[in-house]
Design an enzyme around this catalytic site. Sequence first.
Site, PDB file in Angstrom:
ATOM      1  N   SER A  77      60.694  39.998  45.812  1.00 41.90           N
ATOM      2  CA  SER A  77      61.342  41.204  46.194  1.00 41.90           C
ATOM      3  C   SER A  77      60.012  42.466  46.547  1.00 41.90           C
ATOM      4  O   SER A  77      59.318  42.413  45.556  1.00 41.90           O
ATOM      5  CB  SER A  77      62.147  41.789  44.917  1.00 41.90           C
ATOM      6  OG  SER A  77      62.753  43.141  44.996  1.00 41.90           O
ATOM      7  N   TYR A 132      62.139  43.080  36.140  1.00 40.16           N
ATOM      8  CA  TYR A 132      62.383  42.304  37.670  1.00 40.16           C
ATOM      9  C   TYR A 132      61.175  42.222  38.438  1.00 40.16           C
ATOM     10  O   TYR A 132      60.740  41.341  38.921  1.00 40.16           O
ATOM     11  CB  TYR A 132      63.507  43.369  38.191  1.00 40.16           C
ATOM     12  CG  TYR A 132      63.937  42.795  39.684  1.00 40.16           C
ATOM     13  CD1 TYR A 132      64.924  41.837  39.508  1.00 40.16           C
ATOM     14  CD2 TYR A 132      63.570  43.539  40.672  1.00 40.16           C
ATOM     15  CE1 TYR A 132      65.498  41.496  40.690  1.00 40.16           C
ATOM     16  CE2 TYR A 132      64.040  43.135  41.913  1.00 40.16           C
ATOM     17  CZ  TYR A 132      65.069  41.832  41.867  1.00 40.16           C
ATOM     18  OH  TYR A 132      65.489  41.385  43.341  1.00 40.16           O
ATOM     19  N   LYS A 154      59.363  38.904  39.880  1.00 42.56           N
ATOM     20  CA  LYS A 154      59.504  38.858  41.309  1.00 42.56           C
ATOM     21  C   LYS A 154      57.953  38.624  41.873  1.00 42.56           C
ATOM     22  O   LYS A 154      57.527  38.023  42.930  1.00 42.56           O
ATOM     23  CB  LYS A 154      60.174  39.912  42.047  1.00 42.56           C
ATOM     24  CG  LYS A 154      61.690  39.814  41.675  1.00 42.56           C
ATOM     25  CD  LYS A 154      62.069  38.676  42.258  1.00 42.56           C
ATOM     26  CE  LYS A 154      63.788  38.402  42.367  1.00 42.56           C
ATOM     27  NZ  LYS A 154      64.419  37.167  42.825  1.00 42.56           N
TER      28      LYS A 154
END
Length: 235
Positions: free
Chosen positions: A79, A92, A96
Amino acid sequence: VSDEAGVKDMVAQVMDAWGRIDILVNNAGILRDKTFSKMEMSDFRKVVDVHLIGSANVTHACWPIMREQKYGRIVLTSSASGLYGNFGQSNYGAAKAAMMGLMNVLHLEGARDNIRVNTLAPTAATRMTADLLPEQAQALLAPETITPGLLYLVSEDGPSRVILGAGAGSFAQIRTYETEGVTLTGDENTPEGVASAFDKITDAGGQQELTDAFSQTKKYALNAAKAQGLDLDWG
């Protein structure tokens, strides 16, 4: 996917049904967004468990199957939050960003068995972004606009070790470069020396994409030998 026993059972069921696994797309993910100062470490760990450990669990279960059949196509999902950063997503983003490291190593380890490993970095309108995007942008960023890029990555003639940015029908390769840098020797190799050379250290001229960690070691050793007038025979 963070349940290793459950993953092994899932893979066993696939093998029972079809006898082989050619393609693996690691796409499971969750969010637990908060600023780092307010985040509980349990929320940090949970996100890493699903994105990183989950991807490793499923890939690890499929890996011996793909090696045995001398064929495999694997995609990890990264991401922009991990590759570029996004406020409130330390958990996150860290998970990622880890996809790039996992891809780089598995690309090297899988090459001899025709296992190709890539990373997709998609951006799309989903339930998670419903309140964040204008209505017109949501229509443009439909998830299905990403699908052709994913299908190419897992195709027989697809590449390996590529991070493919994708969204709204746009596709781009994301790369990590290292600048040419400088070599400091003797009395120059101090914090002050680094500070005074920092503009040159960060100069993008002559930057290159390295193919593995050893390439960096070799580069630094050869640079140091040259700076000190040594003839280093690397072989």
